[in-house]
Design an enzyme around this catalytic site. Sequence first.
Site, short mmCIF file in Angstrom:
data_model
loop_
_atom_site.label_atom_id
_atom_site.label_comp_id
_atom_site.label_asym_id
_atom_site.label_seq_id
_atom_site.Cartn_x
_atom_site.Cartn_y
_atom_site.Cartn_z
N ASN A 289 0.84 -1.20 0.00
CA ASN A 289 0.00 0.00 0.00
C ASN A 289 0.88 1.25 0.00
OD1 ASN A 289 0.52 0.84 2.87
ND2 ASN A 289 -0.33 -1.20 3.21
N ASP B 234 -4.40 -6.30 5.24
CA ASP B 234 -5.47 -7.09 5.87
C ASP B 234 -5.56 -8.48 5.25
OD1 ASP B 234 -6.20 -5.00 7.50
OD2 ASP B 234 -7.57 -4.15 6.00
N LYS C 208 8.12 -17.40 -10.65
CA LYS C 208 7.42 -16.23 -11.20
C LYS C 208 6.21 -16.69 -12.02
CE LYS C 208 8.12 -12.60 -14.54
NZ LYS C 208 8.89 -12.23 -15.71
N LYS D 243 -12.89 0.41 15.68
CA LYS D 243 -11.54 -0.14 15.89
C LYS D 243 -11.06 0.15 17.31
CE LYS D 243 -7.13 -0.22 13.41
NZ LYS D 243 -6.31 0.30 12.33
N LYS E 151 -10.51 -3.23 19.71
CA LYS E 151 -9.12 -3.56 20.01
C LYS E 151 -8.67 -3.06 21.37
CE LYS E 151 -8.50 -3.99 15.19
NZ LYS E 151 -7.81 -3.76 13.96
#
Length: 394
Positions: free
Chosen positions: A204, A273, A283, A332, A336
């Site tokens: 990301n 995630d 490959k 969240k 958590k």
Amino acid sequence: MKIGLGITGCIAAYKSVELIRLFQKRGDEVFPIITQNGLNFITELTLSSISGNKTTTEMFSGVENWDVKHISLARKIDVLLVAPATANIIAKFANGIADDFLSTLYLSFEGKVVIAPAMNKSMWSHPATKRNVEILKERGNIIVNPESGYLACKEEGEGRLADLEKILNYTYHALREKDFKGKRAIITAGATREFIDPIRFITNRSSGKMGISLAREFWLRGGEVILIKGKNTPDVKFDIEVIECESAEDMFKKTVENFSRCDICIMAAAVSDYTPLRRESEKIKKNSETLNLKLKRTTDILKELSKIKKKNQILIGFAAETENLKTNAQKKLKSKNLDFIVLNDVKRKDIGFESDENEISILFKDGREKFFKKSKKEIIAKYIVDEIKNIGEK
Ligand SMILES: Cc1cc2nc3c(=O)[nH]c(=O)nc-3n(C[C@H](O)[C@H](O)[C@H](O)COP(=O)(O)O)c2cc1C
């Protein structure tokens, strides 16, 4: 901050110009002092023009308003930084010789002194220099050790002026209050990589800059830091333990391994995630028009940490959201069991991922909420660490 910047007779003297700029960008004022030998390498005009302050070049250059300058400058500056420092000035400082302006200022100044040596590797490793450096350290002066690399004398070895950001960080470190002394923080930063085959991965846009700024802030305030960072994140220019990791699973393992050693845990990394169900050993070839990738959930690091939390560690999470920001962050925070969550909008191009700036809201477990307007990540890090201090003091 007002910095007295001593520059001496080294090839690296030209780097002091860039150093002045780095301090100015952060709002600091620099008063250059250059030795007579230093003037062979860089001019007074350059230093005065860049700093916007008159450069001191000699001891007896006209007394202005009967002001004894080495005393008045010593009272004006917050810190004396000498970068680059020759073997000669180090020897003079160590032995209390005051035969020019800079060495006289050193004796007159009662505040923190930071010294960044630069010299040929043989000069640096000479027993005389080593002994002088030890004397300065014992005296409480901060030495920013030179680095190894290609030297101006075309030799390879230790002696090159330290990285300028590092010199700047050590100068701030000399002055900041050490309100996190004795505390250890574990901080994760950057993006993880989930390999599809030996050369391709899912990742990301996280740069790791926010987590690294947090690590810097803890370090500046005397804290010990274990930074667990993804690959391709910027180099760390201060003194902490850095552990590199690749996948979400790798980050999870390394975080858990170190968790019991810490008092504060900030999960600023953007952890994937999902990860490919299987990692191909070779490959993947372009044999078909489409390719289906099957993914599975990765371990939720924060959730696992909140389960294994033994001592009263402070747990902080980040919510990088693109929609329903507050609702998602609240969820969240609760699921958590965090002390607070830092919410940032990663859809905006001007803040968050890859940017040097951020704009955040902090949502606390007691329902309070605080907004911090767009600022450099280093400033945002200070706000976050201040809030951690407030929790610790409750
Ligand atoms: C081209 C050149 C480069 C030099 N570079 C360094 C250096 O990097 N480090 C150092 O300690 N001395 C270096 N020297 C030697 C110093 O300039 C010399 O020891 C001088 O007396 C230092 O004076 P100062 O400490 O008052 O500035 C260099 C000399 C020359 C001619």
